[in-house]
Each structure stands twice: as C-alpha cells, then as structure tokens.
Design a protein around this motif. Structure first.
Motif, short mmCIF file in Angstrom:
data_model
loop_
_atom_site.label_atom_id
_atom_site.label_comp_id
_atom_site.label_asym_id
_atom_site.label_seq_id
_atom_site.Cartn_x
_atom_site.Cartn_y
_atom_site.Cartn_z
N LYS A 53 4.02 -7.28 1.08
CA LYS A 53 2.72 -6.87 0.53
C LYS A 53 1.61 -7.36 1.45
O LYS A 53 1.70 -8.43 2.05
N ASN A 54 0.56 -6.57 1.59
CA ASN A 54 -0.62 -6.87 2.41
C ASN A 54 -0.38 -6.73 3.91
O ASN A 54 -1.29 -6.99 4.69
N TYR A 95 -2.49 1.50 7.59
CA TYR A 95 -2.11 1.57 6.19
C TYR A 95 -1.74 0.17 5.71
O TYR A 95 -0.94 -0.51 6.36
N THR A 96 -2.31 -0.23 4.59
CA THR A 96 -2.04 -1.54 4.03
C THR A 96 -1.04 -1.42 2.89
O THR A 96 -1.19 -0.56 2.01
N ASP A 98 0.25 -2.14 -0.48
CA ASP A 98 -0.48 -2.61 -1.65
C ASP A 98 0.35 -3.59 -2.49
O ASP A 98 1.49 -3.95 -2.14
N GLY A 99 -0.22 -4.01 -3.61
CA GLY A 99 0.43 -5.01 -4.47
C GLY A 99 1.74 -4.56 -5.06
O GLY A 99 2.54 -5.37 -5.52
N ASN A 100 1.97 -3.24 -5.06
CA ASN A 100 3.24 -2.70 -5.57
C ASN A 100 4.26 -2.46 -4.46
O ASN A 100 5.36 -1.96 -4.71
N ASP A 102 3.65 -0.40 -1.88
CA ASP A 102 3.55 0.99 -1.44
C ASP A 102 2.48 1.16 -0.37
O ASP A 102 1.54 0.37 -0.26
N ILE A 103 2.63 2.21 0.43
CA ILE A 103 1.55 2.71 1.26
C ILE A 103 1.25 4.12 0.79
O ILE A 103 2.12 4.80 0.24
N THR A 104 0.00 4.56 1.00
CA THR A 104 -0.38 5.90 0.58
C THR A 104 -0.65 6.74 1.82
O THR A 104 -1.56 6.45 2.60
N LYS A 110 2.18 8.08 -2.37
CA LYS A 110 2.68 6.71 -2.32
C LYS A 110 4.16 6.68 -1.90
O LYS A 110 4.97 7.43 -2.44
N GLU A 114 8.03 -1.82 0.88
CA GLU A 114 8.19 -3.28 0.83
C GLU A 114 9.67 -3.64 0.82
O GLU A 114 10.48 -3.00 0.16
#
Length: 260
Positions: A53-54, A95-96, A98-100, A102-104, A110, A114
């Motif tokens: 994540k991140n 692309y970052t 996210d907390g789940n 995923d990247i969009t 999505k 991860e």
C-alpha cells in the motif's frame, strides 16, 4: 627546564598512544564476510519485494500499433520523437497503490496488485489489457523504492533505487561504506510491512549473512550502523579531548621556546 621538557614529552606520547588505541580494531571485527564453512545459496527470487500500500509506480502500455495504447497512457500525447528517454520516463503517469491494495487505470478501472511482485503485477495487467489490445506490453517501475542508511557510514542518507533488487552491501556502498568506527557484526535493519515495523540484526563479518532473508532489501528499509566502543568513549570525552590536545600543543610550543 629538563623536568618540564620530560613531562611535556610524556604528555604528547600519552596522547599519541591513546589516539592510536582508540581508533584501532582487530581483523575479526573489521573484515566483511570472513571465510567459513557456510554454503552460500542466496536466491533473489526467494526474497523479491512485494508491492505494498502507498507504493508509487510508473506504468506504460505498449503495443505493435502505438495508437491503440493512447487511452491507457494519458500523458503519452505529450511525448515526441525528439524527447530523450529521461524526459519520456518523467512524462509517464504514476499510480499510487491505495488503502485497499488497488491502482486505478484508464479503461481498466481498479486492479488489485498489492502483495504481487513487480513481474507478477505486469503479467496481471497484460492479462487485463488483452481484452482491448493484442499482445500488449507493460513497463512498470517503482518510483518510491527508497532505502535509508544511517549511523557510522561515510554518507548517511536516503537513496532512491532504480530497480527492485538491492542488497545490504549495495546500500552501504551507496552510503560510502562504513567508517572504521562502525560495528560490522551488529547492523540493524528496520523494516515496515503492512504498517508493522520489525527490527533485525545482521552480522556482516559472517558469510551466513548472505543466506539471510534480510540480505535483500525492500522499499523503505532503514539500515543503522552503530558506533564501536572507541567512538562512544571519544564522544564521552567530547570537548575535554579538544582541550587536552590544545593544552598539549601549547605546552609543546612553550617548552620549545624555553629550551632553545
């Protein structure tokens, strides 16, 4: 006069001896990866960093017909044949994760990556893109693959790694290597995974470290090299050492003048 001269000379000799012993070390404490019976079987594939994540990634989609990749490369329209490779890389979208996890992505939406290695994520995106593009290619790289090296090294700091493969020794090399005051048998590695920090200790004087699961670093690892006892003792003396050296220097000057 002779008495003063003898005391002054003794003081200088004592200071010289202390300086030598405070900076010396044994071969056993200084040499990396000393030979022993350890069988080295380190395989990078066992410890490939996983996407977290991140994490920040650059992703570029390629194909035999560049026109079909335009919807998947938002900034590709800014590139031109006259641009250098460095400029082209700078223009690639990031692309970052996210907390789940995923990247969009454009068109795909999505996509969960991860926990995958970079190559696994590339293969997953190629599979997703295949419904839109024939034989798509994906170029993915970390933007934030950073390691920090602190403590008794020549150039402490944080370093951006252009690939996802870096070893403890390579990171120390980027920091200018340990000073002679660094403790080689107890290098501390601080690692954070899923928000949880863990601390590990590496003995770089032993070849068995090459087989450690922490020999290969992952993004955001921190290496700390602690000072040896001589350095700690020197820091305790601090300003007093400078004062003693200054006084010794002054005494030498006075003695040399008086004994002419």
């Amino acid at each position: 006069m002779r008495l003063i001269s003898k005391y002054g000379l003794a003081l200088v000799q004592l200071a010289f001896v202390l300086m030598i012993f405070s900076s010396c070390g044994t071969r056993k404490s200084m040499v990396y990866l000393q030979p022993d019976s350890t069988q080295v079987n380190t395989v990078f594939e066992q410890y490939i960093p996983k996407i977290q994540k991140n994490d920040i990634l650059t992703i570029a989609v390629t194909a035999a017909d560049p026109k079909v990749t335009v919807p998947f490369n938002p900034l590709s329209s800014l590139a031109s044949g006259n641009m250098s490779q460095a400029v082209d890389l700078a223009l690639r979208p990031t692309y970052t994760v996210d907390g789940n996890g995923d990247i969009t992505l454009p068109m795909l939406g999505k996509v969960k990556i991860e926990g995958l290695t970079r190559l696994e994520a590339i293969e997953k995106l190629r599979t997703e893109l295949s419904q839109y593009i024939k034989d798509p290619g994906v170029n993915m790289n970390f933007v934030n693959f950073r390691v920090s090296v602190l403590g008794e090294v020549a150039k402490p700091g944080s370093f951006i790694i252009p690939t996802d493969r870096v070893t403890v020794l390579e990171a120390l090399g980027m920091a200018g290597d340990m000073t002679i005051r660094g403790v080689r048998h107890n290098v501390t590695l601080i690692r954070e995974v899923d928000g949880k920090k863990s601390v590990h200790h590496l003995d770089l004087t032993k070849q068995e470290t090459l087989n450690s699961p922490y020999y290969y670093l992952v993004q955001n690892d921190v290496l700390y090299v602690e000072p040896n006892k001589a350095q700690i003792n020197n820091s305790k003396l601090g300003a007093n050492t400078n004062i003693i050296i200054s006084i010794a220097g002054l005494l030498i000057t006075v003695i040399s003048v008086l004994t002419r």
